[in-house]
Design a protein around this motif. Structure first.
Motif, PDB file in Angstrom:
ATOM      1  N   ALA A  54       0.784  -1.323  -0.149  1.00  8.15           N
ATOM      2  CA  ALA A  54       0.194  -0.280   0.188  1.00  8.15           C
ATOM      3  C   ALA A  54       0.870   1.171  -0.147  1.00  8.15           C
ATOM      4  O   ALA A  54       1.806   1.718   0.000  1.00  8.15           O
ATOM      5  CB  ALA A  54      -1.337  -0.063   1.424  1.00  8.15           C
ATOM      6  N   THR A  56       0.941   4.480   1.397  1.00 10.00           N
ATOM      7  CA  THR A  56       0.139   5.857   3.205  1.00 10.00           C
ATOM      8  C   THR A  56       0.824   7.205   2.780  1.00 10.00           C
ATOM      9  O   THR A  56       1.926   7.432   2.409  1.00 10.00           O
ATOM     10  CB  THR A  56       1.320   4.904   4.217  1.00 10.00           C
ATOM     11  N   ARG A  87      -4.620   5.709   3.063  1.00 10.26           N
ATOM     12  CA  ARG A  87      -3.870   4.192   2.478  1.00 10.26           C
ATOM     13  C   ARG A  87      -5.104   3.592   1.271  1.00 10.26           C
ATOM     14  O   ARG A  87      -5.719   3.681   0.924  1.00 10.26           O
ATOM     15  CB  ARG A  87      -4.293   3.372   3.411  1.00 10.26           C
ATOM     16  N   PHE A  88      -3.496   4.035   0.340  1.00  7.75           N
ATOM     17  CA  PHE A  88      -4.085   3.095  -1.082  1.00  7.75           C
ATOM     18  C   PHE A  88      -3.475   2.060  -1.049  1.00  7.75           C
ATOM     19  O   PHE A  88      -2.695   1.624  -0.849  1.00  7.75           O
ATOM     20  CB  PHE A  88      -3.210   4.544  -1.597  1.00  7.75           C
ATOM     21  N   VAL A  89      -4.691   0.742  -1.822  1.00  9.74           N
ATOM     22  CA  VAL A  89      -3.620   0.350  -1.463  1.00  9.74           C
ATOM     23  C   VAL A  89      -4.864  -0.641  -3.386  1.00  9.74           C
ATOM     24  O   VAL A  89      -5.525   0.676  -4.195  1.00  9.74           O
ATOM     25  CB  VAL A  89      -5.164  -0.949  -0.742  1.00  9.74           C
ATOM     26  N   TYR A  92      -9.592  -4.422  -4.177  1.00  4.06           N
ATOM     27  CA  TYR A  92      -9.392  -6.075  -3.762  1.00  4.06           C
ATOM     28  C   TYR A  92      -9.982  -6.999  -5.118  1.00  4.06           C
ATOM     29  O   TYR A  92     -10.788  -6.617  -5.783  1.00  4.06           O
ATOM     30  CB  TYR A  92     -10.789  -5.629  -2.949  1.00  4.06           C
ATOM     31  N   MET A 106      -9.682  -2.920   6.017  1.00  2.00           N
ATOM     32  CA  MET A 106     -10.444  -2.402   4.821  1.00  2.00           C
ATOM     33  C   MET A 106     -11.135  -1.416   4.617  1.00  2.00           C
ATOM     34  O   MET A 106     -11.400  -1.023   3.910  1.00  2.00           O
ATOM     35  CB  MET A 106     -10.623  -3.333   4.664  1.00  2.00           C
ATOM     36  N   ASP A 108     -11.284   1.684   5.776  1.00  2.00           N
ATOM     37  CA  ASP A 108     -10.419   3.008   5.348  1.00  2.00           C
ATOM     38  C   ASP A 108      -9.784   2.815   4.623  1.00  2.00           C
ATOM     39  O   ASP A 108      -8.685   3.619   4.466  1.00  2.00           O
ATOM     40  CB  ASP A 108     -10.188   3.097   6.957  1.00  2.00           C
ATOM     41  N   GLU A 109      -9.695   1.857   3.512  1.00  3.61           N
ATOM     42  CA  GLU A 109      -8.475   1.998   2.561  1.00  3.61           C
ATOM     43  C   GLU A 109      -9.139   2.813   1.347  1.00  3.61           C
ATOM     44  O   GLU A 109     -10.420   2.373   1.077  1.00  3.61           O
ATOM     45  CB  GLU A 109      -8.014   0.523   2.590  1.00  3.61           C
ATOM     46  N   GLU A 111      -8.716   2.874  -3.084  1.00  4.80           N
ATOM     47  CA  GLU A 111      -8.410   1.788  -3.993  1.00  4.80           C
ATOM     48  C   GLU A 111      -7.278   2.634  -4.776  1.00  4.80           C
ATOM     49  O   GLU A 111      -7.756   3.154  -5.538  1.00  4.80           O
ATOM     50  CB  GLU A 111      -9.692   0.500  -5.657  1.00  4.80           C
TER      51      GLU A 111
END
Length: 168
Positions: A54, A56, A87-89, A92, A106, A108-109, A111
């Motif tokens: 991720a 951050t 937090r950039f991920v 999913y 998840m 607070d994530e 994409e």
């Protein structure tokens, strides 16, 4: 399209702290979006880091806004200073069942789209969350009294029921 876009590429993150400052047009558009009077200042100082899973963004959000009092409608000048932790991920790719429970972290994530993310929109949303929708000014009590909303028992949910009660 966001009122305050700041796109970053995960593969080319800048070094050190990044100052993100909203220009007058962006502040005006965000004030309309958030239904407040104005935003005189909106700045965020963040550091970006990629840990492999991720990106951050951590730092501080500072804003000076004018919003209406929740009771009287008068203009209230409010200073906001809040920590920011985003937090950039990657998207999913789980089973996709509607009944599947998500991990609390998840929620607070944010994409990432094709290794890119819009930090500007994310911090604009952080500002929206920092604005107190129930802020009251110095004339709130006076306005409550004038409207007959003196206290919780006189104006609360049971006030109408109490008025229907027959005297003994």
């Amino acid at each position: 399209m966001s009122e305050m876009e700041r796109w970053y590429d995960r593969k080319r993150l800048p070094e050190g702290a990044q100052a993100i400052v909203a220009d007058p047009g962006e502040r005006e558009a965000l004030a309309r979006r958030f239904a407040i009077v104005s935003i005189a200042r909106f700045e965020v100082l963040v550091t970006l880091a990629d840990d492999g899973t991720a990106v951050t963004a951590t730092g501080t959000l500072v804003a000076d806004v004018v919003q209406p009092c929740a009771v009287s409608g008068e203009d209230l000048a409010v200073h906001i200073a809040e920590p920011v932790s985003l937090r950039f991920v990657a998207p999913y790719a789980g089973p996709g069942s509607e009944d599947e429970e998500l991990d609390v972290a998840m929620l607070d994530e944010i994409e990432i789209e094709d290794d890119r993310f819009d930090l500007g929109e994310a911090i604009a949303q952080e500002l929206a969350l920092a604005i107190d929708p129930f802020a009251t000014g110095e004339h709130a009590e006076e306005t409550r009294r004038a409207a007959g909303l003196i206290d919780e028992t006189a104006s609360g949910p049971f006030a109408a029921l109490a008025a229907l009660k027959k005297p003994n």
